[in-house]
Scaffold this motif. Sequence first.
Motif, PDB file in Angstrom:
ATOM      1  N   ILE A  58      -5.250  -0.024   1.416  1.00  0.00           N
ATOM      2  CA  ILE A  58      -4.886   1.003   0.433  1.00  0.00           C
ATOM      3  C   ILE A  58      -5.842   2.184   0.514  1.00  0.00           C
ATOM      4  CG2 ILE A  58      -4.709   1.525  -2.028  1.00  0.00           C
ATOM      5  CD1 ILE A  58      -3.694  -1.296  -2.479  1.00  0.00           C
ATOM      6  N   VAL A  59      -7.137   1.908   0.635  1.00  0.00           N
ATOM      7  CA  VAL A  59      -8.137   2.977   0.717  1.00  0.00           C
ATOM      8  C   VAL A  59      -7.864   3.876   1.917  1.00  0.00           C
ATOM      9  CG1 VAL A  59     -10.577   3.474   1.154  1.00  0.00           C
ATOM     10  CG2 VAL A  59      -9.940   1.731  -0.530  1.00  0.00           C
ATOM     11  N   GLU A  60      -7.598   3.268   3.067  1.00  0.00           N
ATOM     12  CA  GLU A  60      -7.366   4.045   4.292  1.00  0.00           C
ATOM     13  C   GLU A  60      -6.064   4.828   4.213  1.00  0.00           C
ATOM     14  OE1 GLU A  60      -7.521   1.044   7.263  1.00  0.00           O
ATOM     15  OE2 GLU A  60      -9.725   0.989   7.331  1.00  0.00           O
ATOM     16  N   THR A  61      -5.025   4.228   3.664  1.00  0.00           N
ATOM     17  CA  THR A  61      -3.728   4.908   3.536  1.00  0.00           C
ATOM     18  C   THR A  61      -3.829   6.081   2.572  1.00  0.00           C
ATOM     19  OG1 THR A  61      -2.595   2.789   3.918  1.00  0.00           O
ATOM     20  CG2 THR A  61      -1.292   4.592   2.986  1.00  0.00           C
ATOM     21  N   ALA A  62      -4.530   5.870   1.456  1.00  0.00           N
ATOM     22  CA  ALA A  62      -4.666   6.917   0.441  1.00  0.00           C
ATOM     23  C   ALA A  62      -5.529   8.074   0.933  1.00  0.00           C
ATOM     24  CB  ALA A  62      -5.258   6.326  -0.834  1.00  0.00           C
ATOM     25  N   ARG A  63      -6.573   7.766   1.674  1.00  0.00           N
ATOM     26  CA  ARG A  63      -7.508   8.795   2.127  1.00  0.00           C
ATOM     27  C   ARG A  63      -6.796   9.843   2.990  1.00  0.00           C
ATOM     28  NH1 ARG A  63     -11.006   5.835   4.875  1.00  0.00           N
ATOM     29  NH2 ARG A  63     -12.423   5.495   3.105  1.00  0.00           N
ATOM     30  N   VAL A  64      -5.875   9.400   3.815  1.00  0.00           N
ATOM     31  CA  VAL A  64      -5.145  10.316   4.700  1.00  0.00           C
ATOM     32  C   VAL A  64      -4.402  11.385   3.904  1.00  0.00           C
ATOM     33  CG1 VAL A  64      -3.268  10.477   6.381  1.00  0.00           C
ATOM     34  CG2 VAL A  64      -4.897   8.578   6.501  1.00  0.00           C
ATOM     35  N   LEU A  65      -3.971  11.026   2.688  1.00  0.00           N
ATOM     36  CA  LEU A  65      -3.191  11.943   1.855  1.00  0.00           C
ATOM     37  C   LEU A  65      -4.035  12.575   0.751  1.00  0.00           C
ATOM     38  CD1 LEU A  65       0.036   9.773   1.609  1.00  0.00           C
ATOM     39  CD2 LEU A  65      -0.306  11.834   2.975  1.00  0.00           C
ATOM     40  N   ARG A 123       3.588   6.248  -5.335  1.00  0.00           N
ATOM     41  CA  ARG A 123       3.594   6.466  -6.788  1.00  0.00           C
ATOM     42  C   ARG A 123       2.506   7.461  -7.184  1.00  0.00           C
ATOM     43  NH1 ARG A 123       6.427   7.557 -10.922  1.00  0.00           N
ATOM     44  NH2 ARG A 123       5.712   6.649 -12.904  1.00  0.00           N
ATOM     45  N   ALA A 124       1.369   7.400  -6.533  1.00  0.00           N
ATOM     46  CA  ALA A 124       0.295   8.362  -6.822  1.00  0.00           C
ATOM     47  C   ALA A 124       0.749   9.785  -6.531  1.00  0.00           C
ATOM     48  CB  ALA A 124      -0.948   8.018  -6.010  1.00  0.00           C
ATOM     49  N   LEU A 125       1.471   9.974  -5.427  1.00  0.00           N
ATOM     50  CA  LEU A 125       1.983  11.303  -5.082  1.00  0.00           C
ATOM     51  C   LEU A 125       3.025  11.765  -6.092  1.00  0.00           C
ATOM     52  CD1 LEU A 125       2.326  10.886  -1.203  1.00  0.00           C
ATOM     53  CD2 LEU A 125       0.616  12.253  -2.437  1.00  0.00           C
ATOM     54  N   PRO A 134       0.803  -1.231   0.000  1.00  0.00           N
ATOM     55  CA  PRO A 134       0.000   0.000   0.000  1.00  0.00           C
ATOM     56  C   PRO A 134       0.833   1.276   0.000  1.00  0.00           C
ATOM     57  CG  PRO A 134      -0.987  -1.619   1.449  1.00  0.00           C
ATOM     58  CD  PRO A 134       0.325  -2.194   1.026  1.00  0.00           C
ATOM     59  N   ARG A 135       1.924   1.300   0.761  1.00  0.00           N
ATOM     60  CA  ARG A 135       2.744   2.512   0.811  1.00  0.00           C
ATOM     61  C   ARG A 135       3.338   2.841  -0.553  1.00  0.00           C
ATOM     62  NH1 ARG A 135       6.749   1.422   5.751  1.00  0.00           N
ATOM     63  NH2 ARG A 135       6.710  -0.619   4.731  1.00  0.00           N
ATOM     64  N   GLU A 136       3.729   1.792  -1.306  1.00  0.00           N
ATOM     65  CA  GLU A 136       4.293   2.022  -2.633  1.00  0.00           C
ATOM     66  C   GLU A 136       3.229   2.529  -3.605  1.00  0.00           C
ATOM     67  OE1 GLU A 136       7.523   1.863  -3.493  1.00  0.00           O
ATOM     68  OE2 GLU A 136       7.850   1.532  -1.349  1.00  0.00           O
ATOM     69  N   VAL A 137       2.007   2.038  -3.444  1.00  0.00           N
ATOM     70  CA  VAL A 137       0.903   2.496  -4.294  1.00  0.00           C
ATOM     71  C   VAL A 137       0.665   3.985  -4.082  1.00  0.00           C
ATOM     72  CG1 VAL A 137      -1.581   2.313  -4.724  1.00  0.00           C
ATOM     73  CG2 VAL A 137      -0.217   0.235  -4.369  1.00  0.00           C
ATOM     74  N   VAL A 138       0.575   4.386  -2.822  1.00  0.00           N
ATOM     75  CA  VAL A 138       0.321   5.796  -2.499  1.00  0.00           C
ATOM     76  C   VAL A 138       1.515   6.663  -2.890  1.00  0.00           C
ATOM     77  CG1 VAL A 138      -0.143   7.416  -0.640  1.00  0.00           C
ATOM     78  CG2 VAL A 138      -1.287   5.189  -0.666  1.00  0.00           C
ATOM     79  N   LEU A 186       3.101  11.154  -9.195  1.00  0.00           N
ATOM     80  CA  LEU A 186       2.421  11.532 -10.430  1.00  0.00           C
ATOM     81  C   LEU A 186       1.412  12.658 -10.219  1.00  0.00           C
ATOM     82  CD1 LEU A 186       1.769   7.942 -11.849  1.00  0.00           C
ATOM     83  CD2 LEU A 186       3.420   9.612 -12.712  1.00  0.00           C
ATOM     84  N   SER A 187       1.322  13.151  -8.995  1.00  0.00           N
ATOM     85  CA  SER A 187       0.339  14.191  -8.635  1.00  0.00           C
ATOM     86  C   SER A 187      -1.083  13.727  -8.917  1.00  0.00           C
ATOM     87  CB  SER A 187       0.636  15.502  -9.390  1.00  0.00           C
ATOM     88  OG  SER A 187       1.910  16.005  -9.050  1.00  0.00           O
ATOM     89  N   ALA A 188      -1.331  12.449  -8.727  1.00  0.00           N
ATOM     90  CA  ALA A 188      -2.673  11.894  -8.932  1.00  0.00           C
ATOM     91  C   ALA A 188      -3.539  12.173  -7.711  1.00  0.00           C
ATOM     92  CB  ALA A 188      -2.591  10.389  -9.180  1.00  0.00           C
ATOM     93  N   THR A 189      -4.791  12.484  -7.949  1.00  0.00           N
ATOM     94  CA  THR A 189      -5.718  12.716  -6.843  1.00  0.00           C
ATOM     95  C   THR A 189      -6.701  11.558  -6.676  1.00  0.00           C
ATOM     96  OG1 THR A 189      -7.217  13.935  -8.300  1.00  0.00           O
ATOM     97  CG2 THR A 189      -5.572  15.217  -7.094  1.00  0.00           C
ATOM     98  N   ALA A 190      -6.660  10.618  -7.606  1.00  0.00           N
ATOM     99  CA  ALA A 190      -7.533   9.442  -7.515  1.00  0.00           C
ATOM    100  C   ALA A 190      -6.880   8.284  -8.260  1.00  0.00           C
ATOM    101  CB  ALA A 190      -8.908   9.744  -8.101  1.00  0.00           C
ATOM    102  N   ILE A 191      -7.233   7.074  -7.876  1.00  0.00           N
ATOM    103  CA  ILE A 191      -6.694   5.886  -8.535  1.00  0.00           C
ATOM    104  C   ILE A 191      -7.791   4.839  -8.677  1.00  0.00           C
ATOM    105  CG2 ILE A 191      -4.312   6.200  -7.760  1.00  0.00           C
ATOM    106  CD1 ILE A 191      -4.842   4.207  -5.518  1.00  0.00           C
TER     107      ILE A 191
END
Length: 275
Positions: A244-251, A211-213, A205-209, A215-220
Amino acid sequence: MAKPSESLITKVEETAGGGDFALQDAERLAFQLTDDVPTGKAAPAKSSRAVSVEDHHGHRERLRARFRDAGDAALADYEMLELMLFRLIPRRDTKPIAKALLQRFGSLGAVLGAPIALLQEVKGVGENVALDLKLIGALAQRSLKHDIKGRHILSSWSSVLQYCHAAMAHEVKEQFRILFLDKKNALIADEVQGYGTVDHTPVYPREVVKRALELSATAIILVHNHPSGDPTPSRADIDMTKTIVETARVLGITVHDHIIIGKDGHASFRGMNLI
């Protein structure tokens, strides 16, 4: 016109899997060009092999005419595949090969998505033909990806599913893919984050989030396949998605959905109220 020599016809048929590249230049020319029959002499009887070559040519022309005049709706799946194989395997009856491919893999999509090594297990399919089939499959995937690139993903959901199915449904091992979206929910990037075994892909999950950061992605949108064919999520799939949902939501990153792709369908976590 005189027929090609018996030995040359035999060589053509025996090496048909390699096309006319299996012939020397002089042999290729001899097969394609014939001399005039001397005046006043009857043309020699054609061998069964020569007749067979002519029959194949006539069949190919009729099949092409049906496709030209009525489109793909006029052809069965094996005929569509046979039509494509005409140019890949010259001067050979490709109907048995087309039928064998469909019997082995089950569908046109599965044939184009099959690994090169497995394609070559079908009699009549060499390395060059297998590579060409994979190229055609890759072109189809790229075309589908073009349909969603830069577009509002949530309003093009059927195109997203078509692309994911084409890209992943026939993989023999699990892969974990992420679609990264901008603030307008347009596709920024489509990346495979990991490959696994036939029933498991390690996901961090940390690697997923992270990578999203980057790429400046706001959703995945999370996507992975089940090579077994059954898209039903496992307990591990559900737990991993929740993390992943909980980790991403925080950011400030939204997980729109997690899609599991099977051979004949898909499962949506959003649709199943798991997100």
